[in-house]
Design a protein around this motif. Structure first.
Motif, PDB file in Angstrom:
ATOM      1  N   GLN A   1       0.811  -1.221   0.000  1.00 42.78           N
ATOM      2  CA  GLN A   1       0.000   0.000   0.000  1.00 42.78           C
ATOM      3  C   GLN A   1       0.848   1.275   0.000  1.00 42.78           C
ATOM      4  OE1 GLN A   1      -3.086   0.003  -0.636  1.00 42.78           O
ATOM      5  NE2 GLN A   1      -3.404  -2.199  -0.443  1.00 42.78           N
ATOM      6  N   ARG A   2       2.059   1.202   0.538  1.00 48.73           N
ATOM      7  CA  ARG A   2       2.916   2.397   0.522  1.00 48.73           C
ATOM      8  C   ARG A   2       3.226   2.818  -0.912  1.00 48.73           C
ATOM      9  NH1 ARG A   2       8.446   2.168  -0.291  1.00 48.73           N
ATOM     10  NH2 ARG A   2       8.959   3.867   1.164  1.00 48.73           N
TER      11      ARG A   2
ATOM     12  N   PHE B   1       7.096   8.579   4.480  1.00 46.06           N
ATOM     13  CA  PHE B   1       8.418   8.561   5.111  1.00 46.06           C
ATOM     14  C   PHE B   1       8.293   8.324   6.618  1.00 46.06           C
ATOM     15  CE2 PHE B   1      11.770  11.117   7.227  1.00 46.06           C
ATOM     16  CZ  PHE B   1      12.911  10.499   6.730  1.00 46.06           C
ATOM     17  N   LYS B   2       7.394   9.048   7.260  1.00 45.55           N
ATOM     18  CA  LYS B   2       7.250   8.927   8.715  1.00 45.55           C
ATOM     19  C   LYS B   2       6.648   7.571   9.109  1.00 45.55           C
ATOM     20  CE  LYS B   2       7.160  13.898   9.429  1.00 45.55           C
ATOM     21  NZ  LYS B   2       6.412  15.110   9.809  1.00 45.55           N
TER      22      LYS B   2
ATOM     23  N   LEU C   1       7.243   2.065  11.325  1.00 47.15           N
ATOM     24  CA  LEU C   1       7.156   0.613  11.160  1.00 47.15           C
ATOM     25  C   LEU C   1       8.533  -0.032  11.318  1.00 47.15           C
ATOM     26  CD1 LEU C   1       5.268  -1.761  10.516  1.00 47.15           C
ATOM     27  CD2 LEU C   1       5.857  -1.450   8.112  1.00 47.15           C
ATOM     28  N   ALA C   2       9.564   0.596  10.760  1.00 43.06           N
ATOM     29  CA  ALA C   2      10.920   0.047  10.876  1.00 43.06           C
ATOM     30  C   ALA C   2      11.361  -0.018  12.332  1.00 43.06           C
ATOM     31  CB  ALA C   2      11.893   0.897  10.060  1.00 43.06           C
ATOM     32  N   GLU C   3      11.048   1.022  13.095  1.00 48.88           N
ATOM     33  CA  GLU C   3      11.412   1.029  14.513  1.00 48.88           C
ATOM     34  C   GLU C   3      10.674  -0.062  15.279  1.00 48.88           C
ATOM     35  OE1 GLU C   3      12.460   5.153  16.343  1.00 48.88           O
ATOM     36  OE2 GLU C   3      10.836   5.498  14.912  1.00 48.88           O
ATOM     37  N   ARG C   4       9.365  -0.186  15.021  1.00 50.13           N
ATOM     38  CA  ARG C   4       8.558  -1.150  15.773  1.00 50.13           C
ATOM     39  C   ARG C   4       8.901  -2.592  15.419  1.00 50.13           C
ATOM     40  NH1 ARG C   4       2.359   0.254  15.779  1.00 50.13           N
ATOM     41  NH2 ARG C   4       2.447  -1.481  17.256  1.00 50.13           N
TER      42      ARG C   4
ATOM     43  N   LYS D   1      15.306  15.612   1.799  1.00 48.44           N
ATOM     44  CA  LYS D   1      14.234  16.031   0.895  1.00 48.44           C
ATOM     45  C   LYS D   1      12.926  16.296   1.633  1.00 48.44           C
ATOM     46  CE  LYS D   1      12.435  12.985  -1.976  1.00 48.44           C
ATOM     47  NZ  LYS D   1      12.292  12.081  -3.138  1.00 48.44           N
ATOM     48  N   LEU D   2      12.666  15.507   2.688  1.00 51.22           N
ATOM     49  CA  LEU D   2      11.318  15.531   3.264  1.00 51.22           C
ATOM     50  C   LEU D   2      11.213  16.139   4.664  1.00 51.22           C
ATOM     51  CD1 LEU D   2      10.135  12.007   2.074  1.00 51.22           C
ATOM     52  CD2 LEU D   2       9.636  14.224   1.032  1.00 51.22           C
TER      53      LEU D   2
END
Length: 394
Positions: A255-256, A272-273, A278-281, A298-299
């Motif tokens: 979905q991303r 991005f956020k 998700l990567a942290e969790r 960039k963001l």
């Protein structure tokens, strides 16, 4: 006599208190349904959780009121279910409950005729109880009226506004698309139909949302660019947040790409956020590093706080020197935006991690100076300074 009088007052006072306390009646669901059918009354179900502050407020300020208790008992068969126990779990899933408290009004055939969610004042709640008893204000009647004339905006909004009282926004989508299917593309660009889209469209791939994306300027003339922007951000949030919350990495990565296809900076920033969250969790630090190395400048380049958050994550979980140097670069920029104690301390720790003691000492001293000027506790930086001074070469 005086003792007896005081005892009488005490007993009377306790009796009044007990009459004004919320006492949940946990009648088995099947029994409650049978009783409702026998007494020809709707079934009233409150779904709650002990940790829910809104539930507790409703219990203490509304459902403990004698007038409310009396009205409920006269007009409904009532049962109260904790969503973390037994039948409460079943009913939460059965009726797709996502907000607490939720109040369900069910007829003897187990049809949902009305629903409410959230906390309310006593007068508002009493009015809603009366609406729930009125056949012409109940969901089955309003749905039938709407489906008989789906292009009628008045009937649609009457049905939608009643649905909204007890349903999650994603559950408004079927009725919304039934109405919008009666509207041509050109008709979508109107103040009324913008209200429909803003309130009920949640599918990022839908005709209506894709039309909004391609005709933002036209919609901005009937709403505003700010409202159009908020809708775009909202639909990306609704697409990705549940997947992150449930750690559904497989569907998230699918979905991303849909969200990224919008190709707007505001939606790219949201993705991005969510990527980082998700990567942290899930502790996917290679993915975290990949995303931040590609898109940080960039963001989120002008968000000092976010830059420091990324730097802290690198400090804890990333170990290769080249990547750590990028984190140092980002945190340094955060200090250009906002010179701060925690930013200088973080920069010192990052330099210390790549064994650049000279630069680490420089930023630790900056942090110490800020702490001294602000009269803040400097214990953490003092420990680091002691370590750096001990190891500093002669």
């Amino acid at each position: 006599m005086r003792f007896l009088f005081i005892l009488f007052l005490s007993v009377t006072f306790q009796s009044v208190i007990s009459q004004n306390q919320f006492i949940p009646v946990d009648i088995p669901y099947k029994t409650a349904l049978e009783t409702a059918k026998k007494e020809n009354k709707p079934l009233f179900v409150m779904l709650y959780a002990d940790w829910c502050p809104h539930c507790n407020l409703m219990k203490t300020e509304v459902l403990s009121d004698p007038a409310v208790i009396d009205f409920l008992n006269k007009n409904f068969v009532c049962t109260y279910k904790n969503i973390e126990k037994d039948e409460g779990i079943v009913l939460k899933n059965k009726f797709n409950t996502k907000s607490l408290p939720t109040f369900l009004f069910i007829d003897s055939n187990e049809t949902l005729i009305y629903a409410l969610k959230g906390e309310m004042k006593k007068a508002e709640f009493q009015n809603e109880l009366r609406y729930a008893l009125n056949p012409k204000m109940q969901l089955p009647y309003l749905e039938k009226e709407f489906l008989a004339d789906p292009s009628n905006s008045d009937k649609f909004f009457t049905y939608l506004n009643t649905l909204k009282k007890g349903k999650d926004r994603t559950e408004l989508s079927p009725a919304t698309h039934t109405y919008l299917n009666t509207q041509s593309d050109a008709q979508l660009v109107s103040e009324l139909n913008w209200r429909v889209i803003a309130n009920g469209v949640t599918d990022i791939n839908s005709r209506e949302f894709q039309y909004v994306l391609k005709h933002q300027k036209e919609f901005a003339t009937v709403a505003s660019q700010n409202r159009v922007d908020r809708k775009i951000e909202s639909i990306v949030n609704e697409l990705l947040r549940p997947l992150v919350d449930n750690l559904d990495t497989i569907n998230y990565y699918k979905q991303r790409e849909v969200a990224k296809s919008i190709r707007l900076q505001k939606t790219d920033s949201l993705v991005f956020k969510y990527d980082l969250s998700l990567a942290e969790r899930t502790e996917k630090w290679d993915f975290y590093k990949k995303v931040t190395l590609e898109d940080t400048q960039k963001l989120v380049w002008n968000d000092a706080s976010f830059l420091k958050d990324i730097g802290n994550t690198y400090l804890k979980h990333i170990n290769d020197t080249e990547s750590l140097k990028k984190a140092i670069f980002w945190v340094n920029h955060s200090l250009e935006l906002n010179d701060s104690y925690d930013g200088n301390l973080l920069e010192a720790k990052l330099y210390n991690k790549i064994k650049d003691k000279k630069k680490a000492l420089e930023y630790a001293k900056n942090a110490k100076a800020i702490a001294k000027e602000m009269d803040w506790n400097s214990k953490e930086v003092d420990v680091l300074l002691a370590e750096l001074n001990t190891k500093q070469p002669k």
